[in-house]
Scaffold this active site. Structure first.
Site, PDB file in Angstrom:
ATOM      1  CB  THR A 185      -0.841   0.065   1.227  1.00  0.00           C
ATOM      2  OG1 THR A 185       0.057   0.118   2.256  1.00  0.00           O
ATOM      3  CG2 THR A 185      -1.790  -1.195   1.494  1.00  0.00           C
ATOM      4  CD  GLU A 331      -4.531  -2.088   3.102  1.00  0.00           C
ATOM      5  OE1 GLU A 331      -5.316  -1.500   2.174  1.00  0.00           O
ATOM      6  OE2 GLU A 331      -4.072  -1.343   3.942  1.00  0.00           O
ATOM      7  CE  LYS A 440     -14.827  15.516  15.458  1.00  0.00           C
ATOM      8  NZ  LYS A 440     -14.308  14.783  16.368  1.00  0.00           N
ATOM      9  CD1 TRP A 445     -16.508  14.907  12.490  1.00  0.00           C
ATOM     10  CD2 TRP A 445     -16.913  12.938  11.754  1.00  0.00           C
ATOM     11  NE1 TRP A 445     -15.929  14.212  13.276  1.00  0.00           N
ATOM     12  CE2 TRP A 445     -15.988  12.763  12.623  1.00  0.00           C
ATOM     13  CE3 TRP A 445     -17.450  11.720  10.908  1.00  0.00           C
ATOM     14  CZ2 TRP A 445     -15.618  11.335  13.229  1.00  0.00           C
ATOM     15  CZ3 TRP A 445     -16.981  10.500  11.589  1.00  0.00           C
ATOM     16  CH2 TRP A 445     -16.182  10.654  12.543  1.00  0.00           C
TER      17      TRP A 445
HETATM   18  P1  AMP Z   1      -5.802   1.652  -2.302  1.00  0.00           P
HETATM   19  O1  AMP Z   1      -5.562   0.887  -1.292  1.00  0.00           O
HETATM   20  O2  AMP Z   1      -4.784   2.852  -2.634  1.00  0.00           O
HETATM   21  O3  AMP Z   1      -6.712   1.223  -3.531  1.00  0.00           O
HETATM   22  O4  AMP Z   1      -6.638   2.764  -1.689  1.00  0.00           O
HETATM   23  C1  AMP Z   1      -7.845   2.573  -1.073  1.00  0.00           C
HETATM   24  C2  AMP Z   1      -8.600   3.836  -0.481  1.00  0.00           C
HETATM   25  O5  AMP Z   1      -9.088   4.647  -1.860  1.00  0.00           O
HETATM   26  C3  AMP Z   1      -9.838   3.488   0.240  1.00  0.00           C
HETATM   27  O6  AMP Z   1      -9.661   3.263   1.517  1.00  0.00           O
HETATM   28  C4  AMP Z   1     -10.635   4.751  -0.121  1.00  0.00           C
HETATM   29  O7  AMP Z   1     -10.212   5.749   0.968  1.00  0.00           O
HETATM   30  C5  AMP Z   1     -10.256   5.292  -1.194  1.00  0.00           C
HETATM   31  N1  AMP Z   1     -11.320   4.990  -2.443  1.00  0.00           N
HETATM   32  C6  AMP Z   1     -11.417   3.654  -2.867  1.00  0.00           C
HETATM   33  N2  AMP Z   1     -12.482   3.644  -4.034  1.00  0.00           N
HETATM   34  C7  AMP Z   1     -13.220   4.930  -3.587  1.00  0.00           C
HETATM   35  C8  AMP Z   1     -14.462   5.485  -3.842  1.00  0.00           C
HETATM   36  N3  AMP Z   1     -15.331   4.846  -4.824  1.00  0.00           N
HETATM   37  N4  AMP Z   1     -14.891   6.401  -3.189  1.00  0.00           N
HETATM   38  C9  AMP Z   1     -14.147   6.948  -2.346  1.00  0.00           C
HETATM   39  N5  AMP Z   1     -12.952   6.847  -1.981  1.00  0.00           N
HETATM   40  C10 AMP Z   1     -12.564   5.427  -2.565  1.00  0.00           C
END
Ligand code: AMP
Length: 543
Positions: A185, A331, A440, A445
């Site tokens: 990640t 994850e 905040k 929020w």
């Molecule tokens: P990654 O592990 O790099 O794929 O990032 C995952 C994160 O991307 C998630 O925990 C979200 O914060 C964000 N994310 C993924 N899909 C979406 C979505 N459709 N809308 C908003 N945030 C998203």
């Protein structure tokens, strides 16, 4: 009492063998640096996969060894996906857009023995070679005739590596819990963390994601993953498409090029695409500016960041393409939710349907979700009660590679996503923020995602980001940062937002910039924006 059914392990080998036996003539079309479009069939891909497996075995690769790829979406990357995992080794996909220090950190942390690198990415890895202690050889994903000039030592071409190898290979019987692939990640804080998928999680993710309300894949589909194979397995499409016999169209290094994407869709008859909103904004701009149509395209999956409603409308109203919003994480293999309406919802007025469709969607089979408050109490599924999102399931990681304990996992095995949102009675998740991005204001929020979505709906706004900045009375107030296509003023934008968000959510200031920083996976880099605007004084607080 146990049931009397066969215990065949759920392995990636079984996906490959199924595709080879039942869909030998389905095509894989790839853009590569050396050729215009490369085209062959699954049976050709798996024949070369067996040659690659022989080459790896003769080289001395052992079960559990980690092998790195720094590669775009193309046919050689597909061969690597299957040969490495089905041999019992681990394919470690690395994002070439990471900072050089992150690339060397994760290759060293994974102790990769070989690096398979695209010719275009050689300049990224060459300066790092002195720091990469475990790497024995760099295999450049081309043939001898197209090898680039490089200072990399110990190189050979991929074609030379597999040339002369037998086309038969006896795949080993693997434990379905054997590790198959590794992806780090690109967290914005701390060192990157390794997510180690196994064969079983990959097969279950492929089965669940192929179902109708997720990708809805069939042998009649032509699938173009515009999500990189170096980031969470291209949302699993490199497995689920062959599992269903769908044709694959791989855009190689041209993922961000609207014109190439348009040509691939038109000439190869692409019916389904998947990718992040930025990619689709580029394609939509290209289509509109050039008066093009994409009649074969039926469905676009949009995820990675929130999909603006304006994007859904443009796809649907101008091009007849259905947009499904999806959410997931590295994850989680990565898919968690997708958004399709239930039959009763299709009878609602357009505005009510839109309010549902901008949500991240319902859990895919196998994913359990809950929202908790700061004391870890589960909140009701009422579409309002907002808190931290936790998930659990056989496609979710239970820890990180080489890390004894994970702060993100609780004693009951739930994984805390770091996302904030609510779930409604029909099971639809709506994210309002990342925990660290929440604004905040006076103890309440404000959702930066909702504000950004509302702002990008303005026809002259190309991109928008909202961060919280210090306010002496309210603690924090929203600052809207915008990349605009035409002359726009703060008053224009605030006026536009007035009937779209609660009054007390309206940003206290709007700043116009030339560009907004992105992470290596294309998400807005709020940490950098917060640094850039640290100490920013809101206009009404300046005296
Ligand atoms: P990654 O592990 O790099 O794929 O990032 C995952 C994160 O991307 C998630 O925990 C979200 O914060 C964000 N994310 C993924 N899909 C979406 C979505 N459709 N809308 C908003 N945030 C998203």
């Amino acid at each position: 009492m146990y049931g009397l059914m066969m215990d065949n392990p759920l392995t990636i080998t079984s996906i490959m063998q199924h595709a080879d036996a039942n869909h030998p003539n389905a095509e894989i079309v790839s853009v590569t640096a050396a050729e215009r479009w490369h085209r062959y069939r699954y049976q050709d891909a798996f024949k070369r996969t067996r040659q690659l497996a022989n080459a790896l075995m003769h080289y001395g690769i052992q079960p559990g060894d980690r092998l790195c790829t720094l590669a775009w979406n193309d046919y050689r990357h597909i061969e690597l996906y299957y040969a490495i995992s089905c041999l019992g080794a681990i394919i470690h996909t690395v994002n070439p857009r990471l900072f050089p220090e992150q690339i060397s950190y994760i290759i060293n942390h994974a102790e990769d023995r070989l690096v398979f690198v695209d010719p275009l990415i050689v300049p990224v890895i060459a300066p790092l070679q002195q720091q990469l202690d475990s790497v024995e050889m760099y295999i450049i994903l081309t043939d001898d005739a197209h090898l680039p000039e490089t200072t990399l030592a110990n190189t050979c071409s991929y074609e030379a590596f597999i040339h002369d190898q037998a086309v038969e290979f006896d795949w080993p019987a693997l434990d379905e819990r054997a590790a198959s692939s590794l992806c780090y990640t690109s967290g914005t804080t701390g060192d990157p963390k390794g997510v180690l998928y196994h064969h079983r999680s990959t097969v279950l993710h492929s089965l669940a994601s192929a179902s109708a309300d997720v990708f809805g894949l069939s042998a009649s589909d032509v699938v173009m993953p515009v999500v990189p194979m170096f980031h969470v397995n291209a949302w699993g499409l490199s497995y689920s498409a062959p599992m269903c016999g769908a044709k694959l169209v791989m855009p190689g290094p041209k993922m961000g090029d609207g014109q190439t994407l348009c040509r691939l869709i038109q000439e190869e008859g692409v019916s389904l695409c998947a990718g992040v909103p930025t990619i689709w904004a580029g394609l939509l701009r290209y289509l509109a500016n050039n008066n093009e149509q994409v009649p074969s395209l039926k469905k676009v999956m949009v995820g990675g960041s929130a999909c603006p409603l304006s994007m859904m409308h443009e796809f649907e109203q101008r091009y007849g393409v259905v947009v499904a919003h999806a959410w997931g994480m590295t994850e989680m293999s990565p898919l968690g939710t997708t958004n399709t309406l239930k039959p009763s919802m299709r009878r609602l007025a357009q505005a009510e349907q839109d309010a549902i469709r901008i949500k991240q969607g319902r859990a895919m089979y196998g994913v359990s979700m809950k929202i908790v408050d700061e004391d870890d109490n589960t909140l009701p599924r009422d579409g309002r009660s907002t808190g931290l999102l936790k998930v659990r399931g056989p496609t979710v990681c239970c820890g990180y590679y080489k890390q004894e304990a994970s702060e993100a996992h609780d004693a009951a095995g739930w994984f805390c996503t770091g996302d904030v949102g609510h779930i409604d009675a029909e099971g639809y998740l709506q994210l309002t923020d990342r925990a660290k991005d929440v604004i905040k204001s006076g103890g309440e929020w404000i959702s930066s995602i909702a504000l950004e979505n509302a702002a990008v709906a303005h026809p002259d706004v190309l991109e928008a980001a909202v961060i919280g900045v210090h306010h002496p009375q309210w603690g924090e107030r929203p600052l809207l940062i915008v990349v605009a296509e035409a002359a726009l003023t703060q008053a224009d934008l605030l006026d536009f937002l007035t009937d779209k968000v609660a009054k007390w959510w309206l940003p206290d200031a709007v700043i116009f910039v030339d560009r907004i920083p992105h992470t290596a996976t294309g998400k807005i880099q709020k940490s950098q924006l917060r640094e850039q605007f640290e100490g920013y004084v809101l206009p009404d607080c300046s005296s």
